[in-house]
Design a protein around this motif. Structure first.
Motif, PDB file in Angstrom:
ATOM      1  N   SER A  46       0.859  -1.171   0.000  1.00 36.50           N
ATOM      2  CA  SER A  46       0.000   0.000   0.000  1.00 36.50           C
ATOM      3  C   SER A  46       0.903   1.230   0.000  1.00 36.50           C
ATOM      4  O   SER A  46       1.885   1.278   0.735  1.00 36.50           O
ATOM      5  CB  SER A  46      -0.873  -0.016   1.253  1.00 36.50           C
ATOM      6  N   VAL A  48       1.047   5.273   0.638  1.00 39.24           N
ATOM      7  CA  VAL A  48       0.330   6.384   1.270  1.00 39.24           C
ATOM      8  C   VAL A  48       1.257   7.593   1.359  1.00 39.24           C
ATOM      9  O   VAL A  48       2.473   7.459   1.297  1.00 39.24           O
ATOM     10  CB  VAL A  48      -0.184   6.006   2.689  1.00 39.24           C
ATOM     11  N   ASP A  49       0.662   8.782   1.524  1.00 41.45           N
ATOM     12  CA  ASP A  49       1.473   9.979   1.687  1.00 41.45           C
ATOM     13  C   ASP A  49       1.853  10.155   3.158  1.00 41.45           C
ATOM     14  O   ASP A  49       1.549   9.293   3.995  1.00 41.45           O
ATOM     15  CB  ASP A  49       0.767  11.211   1.127  1.00 41.45           C
ATOM     16  N   SER A  50       2.510  11.261   3.466  1.00 41.12           N
ATOM     17  CA  SER A  50       2.989  11.481   4.833  1.00 41.12           C
ATOM     18  C   SER A  50       1.856  11.633   5.843  1.00 41.12           C
ATOM     19  O   SER A  50       2.069  11.494   7.036  1.00 41.12           O
ATOM     20  CB  SER A  50       3.897  12.719   4.877  1.00 41.12           C
ATOM     21  N   LYS A  51       0.643  11.889   5.369  1.00 34.39           N
ATOM     22  CA  LYS A  51      -0.520  11.994   6.252  1.00 34.39           C
ATOM     23  C   LYS A  51      -1.278  10.673   6.377  1.00 34.39           C
ATOM     24  O   LYS A  51      -2.297  10.598   7.046  1.00 34.39           O
ATOM     25  CB  LYS A  51      -1.478  13.071   5.742  1.00 34.39           C
ATOM     26  N   GLY A  52      -0.792   9.639   5.679  1.00 32.06           N
ATOM     27  CA  GLY A  52      -1.439   8.338   5.729  1.00 32.06           C
ATOM     28  C   GLY A  52      -2.566   8.172   4.719  1.00 32.06           C
ATOM     29  O   GLY A  52      -3.264   7.170   4.728  1.00 32.06           O
ATOM     30  N   GLU A  53      -2.711   9.150   3.818  1.00 37.35           N
ATOM     31  CA  GLU A  53      -3.750   9.076   2.790  1.00 37.35           C
ATOM     32  C   GLU A  53      -3.251   8.215   1.623  1.00 37.35           C
ATOM     33  O   GLU A  53      -2.118   8.360   1.183  1.00 37.35           O
ATOM     34  CB  GLU A  53      -4.105  10.474   2.274  1.00 37.35           C
ATOM     35  N   PRO A  54      -4.096   7.322   1.099  1.00 37.58           N
ATOM     36  CA  PRO A  54      -3.668   6.476  -0.023  1.00 37.58           C
ATOM     37  C   PRO A  54      -3.415   7.288  -1.278  1.00 37.58           C
ATOM     38  O   PRO A  54      -4.090   8.289  -1.526  1.00 37.58           O
ATOM     39  CB  PRO A  54      -4.848   5.523  -0.217  1.00 37.58           C
ATOM     40  N   LEU A  55      -2.424   6.873  -2.056  1.00 40.52           N
ATOM     41  CA  LEU A  55      -2.104   7.523  -3.322  1.00 40.52           C
ATOM     42  C   LEU A  55      -2.582   6.635  -4.473  1.00 40.52           C
ATOM     43  O   LEU A  55      -2.213   5.461  -4.556  1.00 40.52           O
ATOM     44  CB  LEU A  55      -0.609   7.784  -3.435  1.00 40.52           C
ATOM     45  N   ASP A  74      -7.469   2.602  -3.276  1.00 36.05           N
ATOM     46  CA  ASP A  74      -7.065   2.585  -1.876  1.00 36.05           C
ATOM     47  C   ASP A  74      -5.550   2.595  -1.698  1.00 36.05           C
ATOM     48  O   ASP A  74      -5.049   2.381  -0.593  1.00 36.05           O
ATOM     49  CB  ASP A  74      -7.654   1.364  -1.170  1.00 36.05           C
ATOM     50  N   GLY A  75      -4.797   2.796  -2.779  1.00 33.01           N
ATOM     51  CA  GLY A  75      -3.345   2.835  -2.712  1.00 33.01           C
ATOM     52  C   GLY A  75      -2.688   1.460  -2.691  1.00 33.01           C
ATOM     53  O   GLY A  75      -1.492   1.347  -2.497  1.00 33.01           O
TER      54      GLY A  75
END
Length: 101
Positions: A46, A48-55, A74-75
């Motif tokens: 998976s 994710v970015d530094s905020k934990g949001e999926p890319l 969902d990344g």
């Protein structure tokens, strides 16, 4: 125009090491010989970015090949690669990372 490079968090889970992909393993539509299948591993992960949001749409590519995939909504991703391969993870606006599979 200044491009901001942001770090990317990547979580890889290695599965199937040493597994033969004898049932249905194919390359270019043709069944793989067992000798080639034994050298393949399946990686999932998976991004994710530094905020934990999926890319969404991150490119996952086995170096030196055209074997690759992109992350889903969902990344998440899954890819079968050669054992010991290097994986390039790239996304627009982020620094490309290379990791060992």
């Amino acid at each position: 125009m200044k491009v901001r490079k942001t770090s990317l968090l990547l979580f890889l889970l290695l599965t199937g090491q040493g597994t033969l992909f004898a049932s249905g393993a194919k390359e270019n539509g043709l069944p793989l010989p067992l000798s080639q299948q034994a050298d393949k591993i399946s990686i999932t992960g998976s991004v994710v970015d530094s905020k934990g949001e999926p890319l969404i749409g991150v490119s996952i590519l086995e170096e030196g090949t055209t074997n690759g995939t992109i992350t889903d909504f969902d990344g998440n991703f899954s890819l079968s690669v050669s054992a010991g391969a290097m994986i390039d993870i790239s996304y627009i606006g982020y620094k490309t990372q290379s990791l060992a599979a």
